[in-house]
Design an enzyme around this catalytic site. Structure first.
Site, PDB file in Angstrom:
ATOM      1  N   GLY A  59       4.574   8.685   0.325  1.00  0.00           N
ATOM      2  CA  GLY A  59       4.615   7.349   1.031  1.00  0.00           C
ATOM      3  C   GLY A  59       5.845   6.778   0.562  1.00  0.00           C
ATOM      4  O   GLY A  59       6.528   6.722  -0.531  1.00  0.00           O
ATOM      5  N   GLN A  64      11.250  -0.711  -0.242  1.00  0.00           N
ATOM      6  CA  GLN A  64      11.745   0.090  -1.376  1.00  0.00           C
ATOM      7  C   GLN A  64      12.985   0.622  -1.229  1.00  0.00           C
ATOM      8  O   GLN A  64      13.698   0.953  -2.101  1.00  0.00           O
ATOM      9  CB  GLN A  64      10.970   1.375  -1.602  1.00  0.00           C
ATOM     10  CG  GLN A  64       9.412   0.905  -2.032  1.00  0.00           C
ATOM     11  CD  GLN A  64       8.475   2.060  -2.149  1.00  0.00           C
ATOM     12  OE1 GLN A  64       7.785   2.581  -1.318  1.00  0.00           O
ATOM     13  NE2 GLN A  64       8.367   2.752  -3.500  1.00  0.00           N
ATOM     14  N   CYS A 107       4.893   5.935  -8.372  1.00  0.00           N
ATOM     15  CA  CYS A 107       5.700   5.207  -7.168  1.00  0.00           C
ATOM     16  C   CYS A 107       7.339   5.642  -7.368  1.00  0.00           C
ATOM     17  O   CYS A 107       7.787   6.059  -8.429  1.00  0.00           O
ATOM     18  CB  CYS A 107       5.611   3.666  -7.396  1.00  0.00           C
ATOM     19  SG  CYS A 107       6.271   2.547  -6.318  1.00  0.00           S
ATOM     20  N   LEU A 108       7.707   6.084  -5.985  1.00  0.00           N
ATOM     21  CA  LEU A 108       9.045   6.284  -6.193  1.00  0.00           C
ATOM     22  C   LEU A 108      10.039   5.457  -6.679  1.00  0.00           C
ATOM     23  O   LEU A 108      11.005   5.590  -7.368  1.00  0.00           O
ATOM     24  CB  LEU A 108       9.610   6.529  -4.807  1.00  0.00           C
ATOM     25  CG  LEU A 108       9.068   7.802  -4.085  1.00  0.00           C
ATOM     26  CD1 LEU A 108       9.287   7.994  -2.600  1.00  0.00           C
ATOM     27  CD2 LEU A 108       9.407   8.980  -4.928  1.00  0.00           C
ATOM     28  N   HIS A 149      -1.463   1.463  -1.390  1.00  0.00           N
ATOM     29  CA  HIS A 149      -0.502   1.161  -2.268  1.00  0.00           C
ATOM     30  C   HIS A 149       0.736   0.610  -1.565  1.00  0.00           C
ATOM     31  O   HIS A 149       1.358  -0.002  -1.989  1.00  0.00           O
ATOM     32  CB  HIS A 149      -0.024   2.642  -3.015  1.00  0.00           C
ATOM     33  CG  HIS A 149       1.194   2.681  -3.919  1.00  0.00           C
ATOM     34  ND1 HIS A 149       0.950   2.777  -5.185  1.00  0.00           N
ATOM     35  CD2 HIS A 149       2.432   2.835  -3.439  1.00  0.00           C
ATOM     36  CE1 HIS A 149       2.173   2.883  -5.629  1.00  0.00           C
ATOM     37  NE2 HIS A 149       3.104   2.894  -4.539  1.00  0.00           N
ATOM     38  N   GLU A 150       1.072   1.633  -0.223  1.00  0.00           N
ATOM     39  CA  GLU A 150       2.339   1.095   0.558  1.00  0.00           C
ATOM     40  C   GLU A 150       2.098  -0.199   0.852  1.00  0.00           C
ATOM     41  O   GLU A 150       3.227  -1.102   1.089  1.00  0.00           O
ATOM     42  CB  GLU A 150       2.753   2.063   1.419  1.00  0.00           C
ATOM     43  CG  GLU A 150       2.794   3.521   0.992  1.00  0.00           C
ATOM     44  CD  GLU A 150       3.954   3.482  -0.106  1.00  0.00           C
ATOM     45  OE1 GLU A 150       4.915   2.778   0.056  1.00  0.00           O
ATOM     46  OE2 GLU A 150       3.988   4.461  -0.912  1.00  0.00           O
ATOM     47  N   HIS A 153       3.495  -2.872  -1.161  1.00  0.00           N
ATOM     48  CA  HIS A 153       4.965  -3.052  -1.049  1.00  0.00           C
ATOM     49  C   HIS A 153       5.443  -4.189  -0.246  1.00  0.00           C
ATOM     50  O   HIS A 153       6.444  -4.970  -0.257  1.00  0.00           O
ATOM     51  CB  HIS A 153       5.627  -1.865  -0.900  1.00  0.00           C
ATOM     52  CG  HIS A 153       5.660  -0.845  -2.111  1.00  0.00           C
ATOM     53  ND1 HIS A 153       6.348  -1.360  -3.332  1.00  0.00           N
ATOM     54  CD2 HIS A 153       5.278   0.287  -2.273  1.00  0.00           C
ATOM     55  CE1 HIS A 153       6.349  -0.273  -4.117  1.00  0.00           C
ATOM     56  NE2 HIS A 153       5.745   0.686  -3.513  1.00  0.00           N
TER      57      HIS A 153
END
Length: 187
Positions: A59, A64, A107-108, A149-150, A153
């Protein structure tokens, strides 16, 4: 209607977009709604997918990669070429389930850090697809968690803000070179 954003699910030596990491102010800014779904938006989506696949993610939210638009790409099966990615434009949560589950998230934007997070088991959302068509989706398990989660952001929230065990979080963050000062706990 054909998917206009199809990209090959492979790692690129140099992904088109640059990831931002915990501590970067960019991650704390809210994203703006997309007013028009056009080719420019679809190109951003393609680049987000290429970046996500290149970094082994499932994701990625536009903030991000420094794009302050309400765009999310998700692919819970990145190794399955037959499974198309999910594109969420201007997603809103319509309903949460009462059932809560705890699961590990990563998370990235915080590589190497994995912590338990409590979230509703199932979420129902409304969004626009890559053609600008309104859609709804009810999702649980990994997909439901990934969507939540996304979507965080898009509001300047990072998953570590939701971690309840602050001692374990501080240890894990410092082990991976991140400052606990960058966390903004959600009460």
């Amino acid at each position: 209607m054909p998917i206009e954003i199809a990209v090959e699910k492979k790692k690129l030596q140099k992904p088109p977009l640059e990831l931002h990491y915990l501590g970067d102010r960019v991650l704390r800014q809210g994203a703006k709604r997309v007013s028009k779904v056009d080719e420019e938006i679809r190109q951003t989506i393609r680049e987000m997918l290429q970046t996500m696949y290149s970094k082994d993610g499932i994701g990625l939210a536009a903030p991000q990669v420094g794009v302050h638009k309400q765009l999310i790409v998700i692919d819970c099966e990145p190794d399955n070429p037959a499974n198309p990615p999910l594109v969420l434009i201007n997603p809103t949560i319509k309903q949460f389930s009462r059932e809560i589950c705890v699961a590990q998230e990563g998370c990235l934007s915080i590589p190497g850090v994995y912590m338990d997070v409590k979230r509703p088991q199932v979420v129902e959302i409304a969004y626009k697809d890559e053609h600008g068509h309104p859609r709804t989706l009810k999702a649980g398990d990994l997909l439901g968690r990934c969507i939540q989660h996304e979507m965080d952001h898009l509001n300047g929230v990072v998953f570590v803000d939701r971690v309840e065990n602050s001692l374990a979080l501080t240890q894990e963050l410092s082990k991976h070179g991140f400052s606990h000062q960058a966390v903004k706990p959600i009460k």
